[in-house]
Design an enzyme around this catalytic site. Structure first.
Site, PDB file in Angstrom:
ATOM      1  N   ARG A  53     -29.125  -3.529 -15.882  1.00 25.24           N
ATOM      2  CA  ARG A  53     -29.831  -4.153 -14.744  1.00 25.24           C
ATOM      3  C   ARG A  53     -30.259  -3.078 -13.746  1.00 25.24           C
ATOM      4  NH1 ARG A  53     -27.445  -6.343 -10.353  1.00 25.24           N
ATOM      5  NH2 ARG A  53     -25.671  -7.084 -11.544  1.00 25.24           N
ATOM      6  N   TYR A 106     -54.297 -10.542  -4.713  1.00 25.25           N
ATOM      7  CA  TYR A 106     -53.815 -11.342  -5.837  1.00 25.25           C
ATOM      8  C   TYR A 106     -53.149 -12.632  -5.326  1.00 25.25           C
ATOM      9  CZ  TYR A 106     -51.281 -12.429 -10.137  1.00 25.25           C
ATOM     10  OH  TYR A 106     -50.793 -13.045 -11.246  1.00 25.25           O
ATOM     11  N   ASP A 178     -51.504  -2.425  -3.883  1.00 20.44           N
ATOM     12  CA  ASP A 178     -51.581  -2.869  -5.270  1.00 20.44           C
ATOM     13  C   ASP A 178     -52.703  -2.047  -5.917  1.00 20.44           C
ATOM     14  OD1 ASP A 178     -52.162  -4.216  -7.659  1.00 20.44           O
ATOM     15  OD2 ASP A 178     -51.545  -6.154  -6.826  1.00 20.44           O
ATOM     16  N   LYS A 203     -51.162  -5.128 -17.117  1.00 27.61           N
ATOM     17  CA  LYS A 203     -52.592  -4.903 -17.281  1.00 27.61           C
ATOM     18  C   LYS A 203     -52.811  -3.601 -18.063  1.00 27.61           C
ATOM     19  CE  LYS A 203     -52.638  -8.619 -14.982  1.00 27.61           C
ATOM     20  NZ  LYS A 203     -52.633  -8.771 -13.531  1.00 27.61           N
TER      21      LYS A 203
HETATM   22  C1  LIG Z   1     -51.688  -9.580 -12.639  1.00 30.05           C
HETATM   23  C2  LIG Z   1     -51.665  -9.012 -11.290  1.00 30.05           C
HETATM   24  C3  LIG Z   1     -50.502  -9.018 -10.530  1.00 30.05           C
HETATM   25  C4  LIG Z   1     -49.246  -9.684 -10.995  1.00 30.05           C
HETATM   26  O1  LIG Z   1     -48.642  -9.033 -12.027  1.00 30.05           O
HETATM   27  P1  LIG Z   1     -47.719  -9.765 -13.120  1.00 30.05           P
HETATM   28  O2  LIG Z   1     -47.380  -8.650 -14.030  1.00 30.05           O
HETATM   29  O3  LIG Z   1     -48.546 -10.838 -13.732  1.00 30.05           O
HETATM   30  O4  LIG Z   1     -46.547 -10.315 -12.382  1.00 30.05           O
HETATM   31  C5  LIG Z   1     -50.535  -8.405  -9.296  1.00 30.05           C
HETATM   32  N1  LIG Z   1     -51.665  -7.846  -8.814  1.00 30.05           N
HETATM   33  C6  LIG Z   1     -52.809  -7.839  -9.508  1.00 30.05           C
HETATM   34  C7  LIG Z   1     -53.999  -7.199  -8.933  1.00 30.05           C
HETATM   35  C8  LIG Z   1     -52.837  -8.423 -10.762  1.00 30.05           C
HETATM   36  O5  LIG Z   1     -53.985  -8.436 -11.440  1.00 30.05           O
END
Ligand SMILES: *Cc1c(COP(=O)(O)O)cnc(C)c1O
Length: 386
Positions: A53, A106, A178, A203
């Site tokens: 963890r 997001y 982000d 992604k």
């Molecule tokens: C998909 C996404 C997230 C969330 O990520 P997860 O891996 O689905 O939890 C956050 N920010 C952006 C810009 C995203 O495209």
């Protein structure tokens, strides 16, 4: 360090038998020779292998590589991008604090601030963020954190990272961005003064649409703080196998990003000729209103863009979506494959302005195949035009 050195070998020393592919340490616990070693580990879990963890050798390789790619001291993997975003922000907030967040961020980030953290007495102001002045004007005495997403991933608006980071530093405000869209290949916010970078590794870092994961990158001190607070308590830990899938994705990240960009620019060249496309939202499209800023703070663009359709009915959008044979209808993006996501499918509001926007992910296919597929979709749309 060169990017291929980071992706191919950095952080991989010390495994027995010199494996070319890093082993998957599918173990929940690590054992100790004696009391003293055990005690040292228990008292400094951040730096020792005690329990998966907290820390796992397979995950650690990925963490080292992503930190190096972002030109940062440290990184921590999470079970999802949302877990990474929640931990990176909550670790620095308490009841009575105020956050300024980009309005078009997001969806689950918006919910975190507008609903979840509201329950714990954290206030938020959402701003457009194109002008750094938006952040400055929204700042109050109790503002503790700025949340950026540049570009945003639906309408592709940028924030001036250096300008915002400078103001935040002067006012002791933590900055979190982000950086999922640009990836560490195309944008490194930390050298520009941003404190923490988060990615949805589901992604491009994963890159094959087979893993959900996230990462937070920053100074060793900030990562240690996040580890000792939200990371260990919320426990959204990545599994060793998922970490290994990220490692596999990272091997080709730089090559894939180059191809995503090339393909996207070719598709945009085609989209410019389509009379039914009223707008193209992509930071490296020369007519983007922040193209100069894009070139200033990013080295390139990825494969996600939006277009606005000139339509008079929802039926046209439906026919457009249903005609694709190469692009697949799905959420998310960042994999090898092309995807279509009509905003109109996310609600039942009918033909609003926002619902005329369709998001496309341009994958690694032959771009001519993608252009033919788009042409098929536009023709299907024309057939049902009222
Ligand atoms: C998909 C996404 C997230 C969330 O990520 P997860 O891996 O689905 O939890 C956050 N920010 C952006 C810009 C995203 O495209």
């Amino acid at each position: 360090m060169n990017i291929t050195q980071i992706l191919h070998s950095y952080g991989e020393d010390g495994f027995s038998y010199s494996p070319v592919s890093v082993p998957i340490y599918e173990t929940s616990i690590f054992s100790f020779k004696n009391f003293e070693e055990f005690q040292n580990s228990l008292l400094n879990e951040f730096e020792s292998h005690l329990y998966t963890r907290g820390k796992n050798p397979t995950a650690e390789v990925v963490e080292k590589k992503i930190a190096a790619l972002e030109k940062a001291e440290d990184a921590k993997l999470f079970a999802s991008g949302v877990a990474a975003i929640s931990a990176a922000t909550m670790a620095f907030l308490k009841s009575g604090d105020h956050v300024v967040c980009v309005k078009d961020a997001y969806g689950w980030t918006l919910r975190l601030f507008s609903q979840y953290l509201k329950r714990f007495g954290v206030e938020v102001t959402f701003v457009e963020g194109i002008d750094p002045g938006d952040f400055i004007k929204a700042t109050r005495k109790n503002t503790k954190l700025f949340f950026l997403e540049s570009p945003t991933t639906f309408t592709f608006q940028l924030q001036d990272l250096s300008a915002i980071a400078k103001f935040a530093k002067e006012n002791k405000i933590k900055t979190v961005i982000d950086n999922t869209w640009a990836t560490p290949v195309f944008q490194n916010p930390i050298p520009l003064g941003i404190d923490l970078v988060v990615h949805s590794a589901s992604k491009y870092i994963g890159g094959h649409s087979d893993v959900v994961a996230g990462v937070v990158v920053g100074s060793r001190e900030d990562i240690r703080h996040i580890f000792n607070t939200e990371f260990m308590n919320i426990g959204a830990t990545i599994g060793p196998f998922e970490a290994w899938l990220l490692l596999r994705g990272l091997r080709t990240l730089h090559i894939r990003m180059q191809r995503h960009m090339e393909n996207t620019l070719k598709v945009i060249e085609y989209l410019q000729t389509v009379p039914e496309v009223s707008e193209i939202y992509y930071p490296f499209y020369a007519k983007h209103q922040q193209y100069e800023l894009a070139k200033k703070q990013m080295k390139g663009g990825s494969g996600l863009l939006s277009i606005k359709l000139k339509v008079n009915s929802l039926e046209e959008i439906i026919a457009f979506t249903n005609a694709f044979r190469v692009f697949r209808i799905a959420v998310s993006w960042g994999g090898y494959e092309s995807l279509v996501m009509p905003h109109a499918a996310t609600n039942r509001d009918g033909l609003t302005e926002r619902n005329k926007i369709v998001r496309l992910h341009i994958g690694l296919e032959d771009p001519n195949l993608l252009i033919d597929d788009l042409e098929r979709a536009f023709q299907a749309m024309r057939k049902v035009r009222p």
